[in-house]
Scaffold this motif. Sequence first.
Motif, PDB file in Angstrom:
ATOM      1  N   VAL A 133      -2.199   7.519   0.151  1.00  8.90           N
ATOM      2  CA  VAL A 133      -2.512   6.528   1.179  1.00  8.90           C
ATOM      3  C   VAL A 133      -3.931   6.004   0.966  1.00  8.90           C
ATOM      4  CG1 VAL A 133      -2.947   6.186   3.657  1.00  8.90           C
ATOM      5  CG2 VAL A 133      -0.900   7.427   2.900  1.00  8.90           C
ATOM      6  N   ASP A 134      -4.866   6.911   0.755  1.00 12.39           N
ATOM      7  CA  ASP A 134      -6.262   6.497   0.518  1.00 12.39           C
ATOM      8  C   ASP A 134      -6.359   5.595  -0.713  1.00 12.39           C
ATOM      9  OD1 ASP A 134      -7.152   7.927   2.705  1.00 12.39           O
ATOM     10  OD2 ASP A 134      -7.636   9.721   1.536  1.00 12.39           O
ATOM     11  N   ARG A 135      -5.595   5.917  -1.743  1.00 15.67           N
ATOM     12  CA  ARG A 135      -5.610   5.103  -2.961  1.00 15.67           C
ATOM     13  C   ARG A 135      -5.030   3.722  -2.680  1.00 15.67           C
ATOM     14  NH1 ARG A 135      -3.908   8.901  -5.961  1.00 15.67           N
ATOM     15  NH2 ARG A 135      -1.701   8.438  -5.732  1.00 15.67           N
ATOM     16  N   ALA A 136      -3.964   3.652  -1.888  1.00 22.41           N
ATOM     17  CA  ALA A 136      -3.362   2.361  -1.541  1.00 22.41           C
ATOM     18  C   ALA A 136      -4.339   1.511  -0.737  1.00 22.41           C
ATOM     19  CB  ALA A 136      -2.071   2.567  -0.751  1.00 22.41           C
ATOM     20  N   LEU A 137      -5.198   2.141   0.010  1.00 20.00           N
ATOM     21  CA  LEU A 137      -6.144   1.413   0.854  1.00 20.00           C
ATOM     22  C   LEU A 137      -7.332   0.863   0.078  1.00 20.00           C
ATOM     23  CD1 LEU A 137      -6.075   3.679   4.029  1.00 20.00           C
ATOM     24  CD2 LEU A 137      -5.063   1.401   3.758  1.00 20.00           C
ATOM     25  N   THR A 138      -7.358   1.057  -1.228  1.00 20.05           N
ATOM     26  CA  THR A 138      -8.386   0.401  -2.043  1.00 20.05           C
ATOM     27  C   THR A 138      -7.983  -1.039  -2.351  1.00 20.05           C
ATOM     28  OG1 THR A 138      -7.415   1.164  -4.146  1.00 20.05           O
ATOM     29  CG2 THR A 138      -9.054   2.593  -3.096  1.00 20.05           C
ATOM     30  N   ALA A 139      -6.748  -1.416  -2.018  1.00 17.58           N
ATOM     31  CA  ALA A 139      -6.307  -2.806  -2.173  1.00 17.58           C
ATOM     32  C   ALA A 139      -7.062  -3.663  -1.155  1.00 17.58           C
ATOM     33  CB  ALA A 139      -4.803  -2.913  -1.939  1.00 17.58           C
ATOM     34  N   PRO A 140      -7.075  -5.010  -1.342  1.00 18.13           N
ATOM     35  CA  PRO A 140      -7.705  -5.877  -0.334  1.00 18.13           C
ATOM     36  C   PRO A 140      -7.108  -5.626   1.048  1.00 18.13           C
ATOM     37  CG  PRO A 140      -7.192  -7.113  -2.322  1.00 18.13           C
ATOM     38  CD  PRO A 140      -6.558  -5.760  -2.494  1.00 18.13           C
ATOM     39  N   ALA A 141      -7.922  -5.694   2.061  1.00 18.47           N
ATOM     40  CA  ALA A 141      -7.510  -5.321   3.420  1.00 18.47           C
ATOM     41  C   ALA A 141      -6.211  -5.974   3.889  1.00 18.47           C
ATOM     42  CB  ALA A 141      -8.641  -5.608   4.408  1.00 18.47           C
ATOM     43  N   PRO A 142      -5.977  -7.291   3.658  1.00 17.78           N
ATOM     44  CA  PRO A 142      -4.715  -7.869   4.152  1.00 17.78           C
ATOM     45  C   PRO A 142      -3.471  -7.242   3.533  1.00 17.78           C
ATOM     46  CG  PRO A 142      -6.313  -9.581   3.658  1.00 17.78           C
ATOM     47  CD  PRO A 142      -6.879  -8.305   3.103  1.00 17.78           C
ATOM     48  N   ALA A 143      -3.626  -6.624   2.356  1.00 14.78           N
ATOM     49  CA  ALA A 143      -2.476  -6.027   1.673  1.00 14.78           C
ATOM     50  C   ALA A 143      -2.263  -4.565   2.031  1.00 14.78           C
ATOM     51  CB  ALA A 143      -2.652  -6.157   0.158  1.00 14.78           C
ATOM     52  N   HIS A 144      -3.105  -4.014   2.904  1.00 13.94           N
ATOM     53  CA  HIS A 144      -3.003  -2.593   3.220  1.00 13.94           C
ATOM     54  C   HIS A 144      -1.638  -2.155   3.737  1.00 13.94           C
ATOM     55  CE1 HIS A 144      -7.641  -1.907   3.663  1.00 13.94           C
ATOM     56  NE2 HIS A 144      -7.253  -2.028   2.415  1.00 13.94           N
ATOM     57  N   PRO A 145      -1.058  -2.850   4.734  1.00 21.57           N
ATOM     58  CA  PRO A 145       0.232  -2.378   5.258  1.00 21.57           C
ATOM     59  C   PRO A 145       1.313  -2.308   4.188  1.00 21.57           C
ATOM     60  CG  PRO A 145      -0.759  -3.948   6.764  1.00 21.57           C
ATOM     61  CD  PRO A 145      -1.563  -4.002   5.507  1.00 21.57           C
ATOM     62  N   VAL A 146       1.415  -3.330   3.353  1.00 18.72           N
ATOM     63  CA  VAL A 146       2.438  -3.336   2.308  1.00 18.72           C
ATOM     64  C   VAL A 146       2.127  -2.279   1.263  1.00 18.72           C
ATOM     65  CG1 VAL A 146       3.433  -4.685   0.421  1.00 18.72           C
ATOM     66  CG2 VAL A 146       3.125  -5.724   2.670  1.00 18.72           C
ATOM     67  N   ALA A 147       0.859  -2.135   0.882  1.00 21.54           N
ATOM     68  CA  ALA A 147       0.490  -1.153  -0.138  1.00 21.54           C
ATOM     69  C   ALA A 147       0.813   0.262   0.326  1.00 21.54           C
ATOM     70  CB  ALA A 147      -0.994  -1.281  -0.477  1.00 21.54           C
ATOM     71  N   VAL A 148       0.497   0.573   1.570  1.00 20.78           N
ATOM     72  CA  VAL A 148       0.779   1.909   2.090  1.00 20.78           C
ATOM     73  C   VAL A 148       2.278   2.110   2.274  1.00 20.78           C
ATOM     74  CG1 VAL A 148       0.430   3.497   4.018  1.00 20.78           C
ATOM     75  CG2 VAL A 148      -1.479   2.138   3.165  1.00 20.78           C
ATOM     76  N   ALA A 149       2.981   1.079   2.712  1.00 17.50           N
ATOM     77  CA  ALA A 149       4.429   1.189   2.870  1.00 17.50           C
ATOM     78  C   ALA A 149       5.103   1.447   1.521  1.00 17.50           C
ATOM     79  CB  ALA A 149       4.992  -0.080   3.503  1.00 17.50           C
ATOM     80  N   ARG A 150       4.676   0.728   0.489  1.00 13.99           N
ATOM     81  CA  ARG A 150       5.235   0.943  -0.846  1.00 13.99           C
ATOM     82  C   ARG A 150       4.982   2.373  -1.314  1.00 13.99           C
ATOM     83  NH1 ARG A 150       3.633  -4.466  -4.361  1.00 13.99           N
ATOM     84  NH2 ARG A 150       5.329  -5.801  -3.604  1.00 13.99           N
ATOM     85  N   TRP A 151       3.751   2.832  -1.120  1.00 15.24           N
ATOM     86  CA  TRP A 151       3.436   4.194  -1.530  1.00 15.24           C
ATOM     87  C   TRP A 151       4.274   5.209  -0.754  1.00 15.24           C
ATOM     88  CZ3 TRP A 151       2.319   7.884  -4.498  1.00 15.24           C
ATOM     89  CH2 TRP A 151       1.938   9.140  -4.009  1.00 15.24           C
ATOM     90  N   THR A 152       4.470   4.972   0.528  1.00 14.60           N
ATOM     91  CA  THR A 152       5.246   5.893   1.350  1.00 14.60           C
ATOM     92  C   THR A 152       6.667   6.022   0.825  1.00 14.60           C
ATOM     93  OG1 THR A 152       3.902   5.449   3.314  1.00 14.60           O
ATOM     94  CG2 THR A 152       6.120   6.299   3.691  1.00 14.60           C
ATOM     95  N   VAL A 153       7.289   4.891   0.498  1.00 16.21           N
ATOM     96  CA  VAL A 153       8.654   4.931  -0.034  1.00 16.21           C
ATOM     97  C   VAL A 153       8.676   5.616  -1.393  1.00 16.21           C
ATOM     98  CG1 VAL A 153      10.606   3.526  -0.808  1.00 16.21           C
ATOM     99  CG2 VAL A 153       9.358   2.892   1.268  1.00 16.21           C
ATOM    100  N   ARG A 154       7.751   5.255  -2.264  1.00 18.33           N
ATOM    101  CA  ARG A 154       7.710   5.865  -3.591  1.00 18.33           C
ATOM    102  C   ARG A 154       7.511   7.372  -3.509  1.00 18.33           C
ATOM    103  NH1 ARG A 154       3.672   1.602  -6.665  1.00 18.33           N
ATOM    104  NH2 ARG A 154       5.278   0.301  -7.631  1.00 18.33           N
TER     105      ARG A 154
END
Length: 203
Positions: free
Chosen positions: A66-87
């Motif tokens: 989750v912390d790694r996904a949150l290094t993406a630009p802020a607007p992309a955080h929800p999608v980045a964390v959701a993708r990581w959660t599924v993976r």
Amino acid sequence: MPTARDALLDAALRALADRPWHTVRMADVAALAGVSRQTLYNEFSTKAGLATAVLCQAADRYLTGVDRALTAPAPAHPVAVARWTVRAARADPLVKGLLTGLWAEGLPRPGHELPGHEVPDPARLLALARDRMVAASHAPASPSAAAERCETALRLALSHVIAPRRSAQCAEPDSWSPITPMITSEIDTSFSVETTSPRKTMP
């Protein structure tokens, strides 16, 4: 250099990959780690203690992602964390169990927590991920609204983990792809409602 504890946790995971947890012996784990059984018992006391450590490690792996996904630009955080959660849930049955409470046969399960080493239940683990998302968010919204949007993204991801779509377009390893526009739309909508409401004042 890995510690004896690290080696033992790795050995426990390797043993679990080969057979159900209830058949894994402490002696097997010690042998795989290349340490004595006494060292194993010194670290974890009991097999239940080892199970707790294995599950806490899995929770930490998920939150590190989750912390790694949150290094993406802020607007992309929800999608980045959701993708990581599924993976993460698809790749690691321990993470799936921790996030959903749905445990496959043969896995260690929570229930033997030791003081200072509590295994987070699904609600707690989701809250930990949500709070990380909120802390990394720079959206011009109230903390409660930001928390609600982040939790919505996580719950949409978990719904896809529990009941994935099955079609040619959703074959692994891209089975999480359909949730991307859904989460983006949900977050955009909730953000619009939050910032355009007559009761809200934009900074």
